[in-house]
Design a protein around this motif. Structure first.
Motif, mmCIF file in Angstrom:
data_model
loop_
_atom_site.group_PDB
_atom_site.id
_atom_site.type_symbol
_atom_site.label_atom_id
_atom_site.label_comp_id
_atom_site.label_asym_id
_atom_site.label_seq_id
_atom_site.Cartn_x
_atom_site.Cartn_y
_atom_site.Cartn_z
ATOM 1 N N CYS A 66 1.121 -1.194 0.177
ATOM 2 C CA CYS A 66 -0.294 0.147 0.108
ATOM 3 C C CYS A 66 0.762 0.977 -0.399
ATOM 4 O O CYS A 66 0.465 2.200 -0.305
ATOM 5 C CB CYS A 66 -0.895 -0.022 1.351
ATOM 6 N N GLY A 67 2.120 1.355 0.474
ATOM 7 C CA GLY A 67 3.155 2.339 0.521
ATOM 8 C C GLY A 67 2.815 2.721 1.684
ATOM 9 O O GLY A 67 2.434 2.210 2.405
ATOM 10 N N ARG A 68 3.510 3.671 1.701
ATOM 11 C CA ARG A 68 4.044 4.316 3.038
ATOM 12 C C ARG A 68 4.124 6.145 3.393
ATOM 13 O O ARG A 68 4.845 6.247 1.673
ATOM 14 C CB ARG A 68 5.338 4.439 3.878
ATOM 15 N N ILE A 69 2.964 6.999 3.547
ATOM 16 C CA ILE A 69 3.734 8.244 3.641
ATOM 17 C C ILE A 69 4.422 8.772 5.100
ATOM 18 O O ILE A 69 4.743 7.931 5.876
ATOM 19 C CB ILE A 69 2.280 9.143 4.353
ATOM 20 N N LEU A 70 6.034 9.730 4.740
ATOM 21 C CA LEU A 70 6.424 9.806 6.265
ATOM 22 C C LEU A 70 6.691 10.924 6.305
ATOM 23 O O LEU A 70 6.457 12.260 4.926
ATOM 24 C CB LEU A 70 8.090 8.995 5.433
ATOM 25 N N ILE A 71 6.000 11.780 7.232
ATOM 26 C CA ILE A 71 6.043 13.093 7.367
ATOM 27 C C ILE A 71 6.870 13.354 8.620
ATOM 28 O O ILE A 71 6.477 12.562 9.866
ATOM 29 C CB ILE A 71 4.737 13.649 8.072
ATOM 30 N N SER A 72 7.967 14.258 8.801
ATOM 31 C CA SER A 72 8.574 14.797 9.972
ATOM 32 C C SER A 72 9.109 15.974 10.164
ATOM 33 O O SER A 72 8.350 16.865 9.357
ATOM 34 C CB SER A 72 10.266 13.647 9.330
ATOM 35 N N PRO A 73 9.397 15.894 11.225
ATOM 36 C CA PRO A 73 9.682 17.467 12.229
ATOM 37 C C PRO A 73 10.137 17.975 11.122
ATOM 38 O O PRO A 73 11.296 17.998 10.910
ATOM 39 C CB PRO A 73 9.571 17.336 13.151
ATOM 40 N N MET A 74 9.937 19.371 10.603
ATOM 41 C CA MET A 74 11.020 20.512 10.252
ATOM 42 C C MET A 74 12.292 20.398 10.347
ATOM 43 O O MET A 74 13.226 21.153 9.754
ATOM 44 C CB MET A 74 9.819 21.805 9.153
ATOM 45 N N ASN A 75 12.020 20.478 11.734
ATOM 46 C CA ASN A 75 13.560 21.067 12.367
ATOM 47 C C ASN A 75 13.791 20.613 13.087
ATOM 48 O O ASN A 75 14.615 20.657 14.146
ATOM 49 C CB ASN A 75 12.777 22.099 13.325
ATOM 50 N N HIS A 76 13.646 19.106 13.243
ATOM 51 C CA HIS A 76 14.564 17.579 13.334
ATOM 52 C C HIS A 76 15.530 16.855 12.688
ATOM 53 O O HIS A 76 15.699 15.847 11.665
ATOM 54 C CB HIS A 76 13.977 16.629 13.976
ATOM 55 N N LYS A 77 16.641 18.102 13.013
ATOM 56 C CA LYS A 77 18.338 17.465 11.791
ATOM 57 C C LYS A 77 18.592 15.827 11.234
ATOM 58 O O LYS A 77 18.835 15.652 10.601
ATOM 59 C CB LYS A 77 19.103 18.396 12.317
ATOM 60 N N GLY A 78 18.659 15.669 13.484
ATOM 61 C CA GLY A 78 18.736 13.934 12.756
ATOM 62 C C GLY A 78 17.577 12.978 11.809
ATOM 63 O O GLY A 78 18.412 12.303 11.136
ATOM 64 N N ARG A 79 16.736 13.342 11.952
ATOM 65 C CA ARG A 79 15.584 12.616 12.143
ATOM 66 C C ARG A 79 15.749 12.638 9.772
ATOM 67 O O ARG A 79 15.244 11.490 8.999
ATOM 68 C CB ARG A 79 14.350 12.864 12.357
#
Length: 437
Positions: free
Chosen positions: A84-97
């Motif tokens: 089904c696929g995967r959507i990925l959303i991460s904090p824009m200020n989290h450099k490590g991630r």
């Protein structure tokens, strides 16, 4: 070297996958577990688990790509795979991630994979792409990554399918109940191992592989290499109309809050999980009373271990952000999912020092299930001393007796709320409608 019968302790992903590989090579296999698969102690005894290939380490990326191809093609695995696929959303200020994700995609593309990635800005584009997310509350400047390749495995179903195959195999024998409930490991004077069960019987074989996951440290001194970490899982029940809306969504992974999956096709139940809010259960080390380790406290023995009361709002926040019409649904079937974390999220797959025929296969660190189709091949290669050098180095037995307990929250790529809390400090939610999934 695998010589003669193979005795495997544990019927989870690592144990069953190893059994598959051993019988392919013509070995006789004996498998011990307290419970018949899918065991309530197995981290994979669940509706679903994520299957992805994004790793910032080329070794795991290659393994994941190999596994993905098997999920698609192997008759034993493809029936429980939903690409089904995967959507990925991460904090824009989290450099490590963000660096972890950037490197993961770059590594995939260097291996001629990950070529179908799509990148969006904001929630409007997500809503236009997927009907189930049309009312999301994602900011317009948020970067969104979507990989249509990968998705989820119906985890408990995979275990059942592999178990039924092995159960019918003429070279496989299972032992359950007290006779399969391993309580200790004995070392004989010649260095060989005896596996002691609750029945009092001691099992032995020319090759013994301990694959007990997060609970491995209860019977073997792992020298502080692994720590049991608990993740919080809950569920909501969808109506027929809601199921039709959400049945074709991809896995939604928000690295700051949590993730959820398309609803289970048989029950119309949707699983939710939080990220960055893990717990441990600190107890005296069975092998060193001066130190503490973390070992699981399983839900089947402790049904009141649900989710922390204060985290109900987090689950509501997750739904409100992406599927607001579901935000007030009753949460049920809440529990702690235990997995075995290692310091750098590497597996621990090696010969156990001091023994001539005992091997360890653990350290899933929450990302082991996707390798169900192929991890057994590498475990057998380890026993045969045929592992590639990078695997051998990353998975080797490395004592941490003088170090602090492994804390997964310390990883630079994890988006965490705080250090890992102890289960003794949790006020668990009392579910008004207990439900056995």
């Amino acid at each position: 070297m695998v010589d003669g019968p193979v005795l495997i302790v544990g019927c989870g992903v690592f144990g069953l996958s190893t059994a598959l590989e051993a019988v392919k090579q013509g070995k006789f296999v004996y498998i011990l577990d307290k419970y018949e698969p899918p065991s309530p102690w197995s981290a994979a005894n669940d509706f679903n688990k994520i299957i992805r290939c994004e790793y910032n380490d080329e070794m795991y990326a290659k393994m994941a790509i190999e596994a993905l191809h098997l999920w698609r093609s192997d008759p034993l695995f493809k029936k429980s795979f939903n690409e089904c696929g995967r959507i990925l959303i991460s904090p824009m200020n989290h450099k490590g991630r963000l660096e972890f994700e950037r490197k993961g995609i770059e590594t995939l593309r260097s291996l001629n994979e990950g070529l179908k990635y799509e990148f969006y800005k904001g929630g409007l584009e997500i809503g236009n792409k997927f009907e189930g997310f049309k009312d999301n509350d994602v900011p317009s400047n948020q970067e969104v990554k979507y990989n249509p390749e990968g998705g989820l495995g119906l985890a408990a179903q995979t275990i059942k399918d592999v178990y039924e195959f092995l159960l019918s195999h003429p070279r496989v024998r299972f032992v359950f109940g007290e006779s399969g409930d391993v309580v200790s490991v004995k070392r004989y004077s010649n260095g060989e191992v005896g596996i002691v069960t609750a029945s009092g019987y001691t099992h032995s074989a020319s090759t013994v592989i301990l694959a007990m996951g997060a609970n491995s440290g209860s019977v073997l001194n792992l020298e502080n290499q692994q720590s049991a970490t608990g993740a919080f899982v809950t569920h909501i029940q969808l109506t027929d109309e809601e199921f039709d809306i959400y049945k074709n969504i991809p896995v939604l992974f928000d690295a700051e809050i949590g993730y959820f999956f398309p609803p289970d096709p048989l029950t119309k139940i949707m699983k939710l999980c939080l990220t960055g809010r893990g717990i441990k259960r600190s107890i005296n080390d069975p092998f060193n009373s001066n130190t503490q380790i973390s070992l699981p406290r399983y839900h089947n023995d402790n049904p009141t271990d649900t989710i922390p009361e204060e985290f109900v709002d987090d689950f509501r926040q997750l739904l409100n952000k992406y599927a607001p019409t579901l935000k007030n649904h009753n949460l049920f079937g809440s529990r702690v999912c235990w997995y075995g974390d290692t310091e750098k999220s590497h597996f621990l797959i090696d010969k156990v020092p001091g023994f001539t025929n005992l091997y360890i296969a653990t350290g899933d660190s929450g990302h082991g299930y996707k390798f169900f189709p192929n991890i057994g091949k590498y475990i057998i290669q380890m026993v045969d001393n045929k592992l590639e050098s990078d695997m051998k180095e990353n998975w080797k037995w490395t004592s941490r007796l003088n170090d602090k307990m492994v804390d997964p929250a310390a990883a630079s790529w994890r988006v965490t709320k705080n250090t890992t809390r102890d289960i003794a400090d949790i006020n668990f939610l009392k579910e008004t409608v207990p439900y056995k999934l």
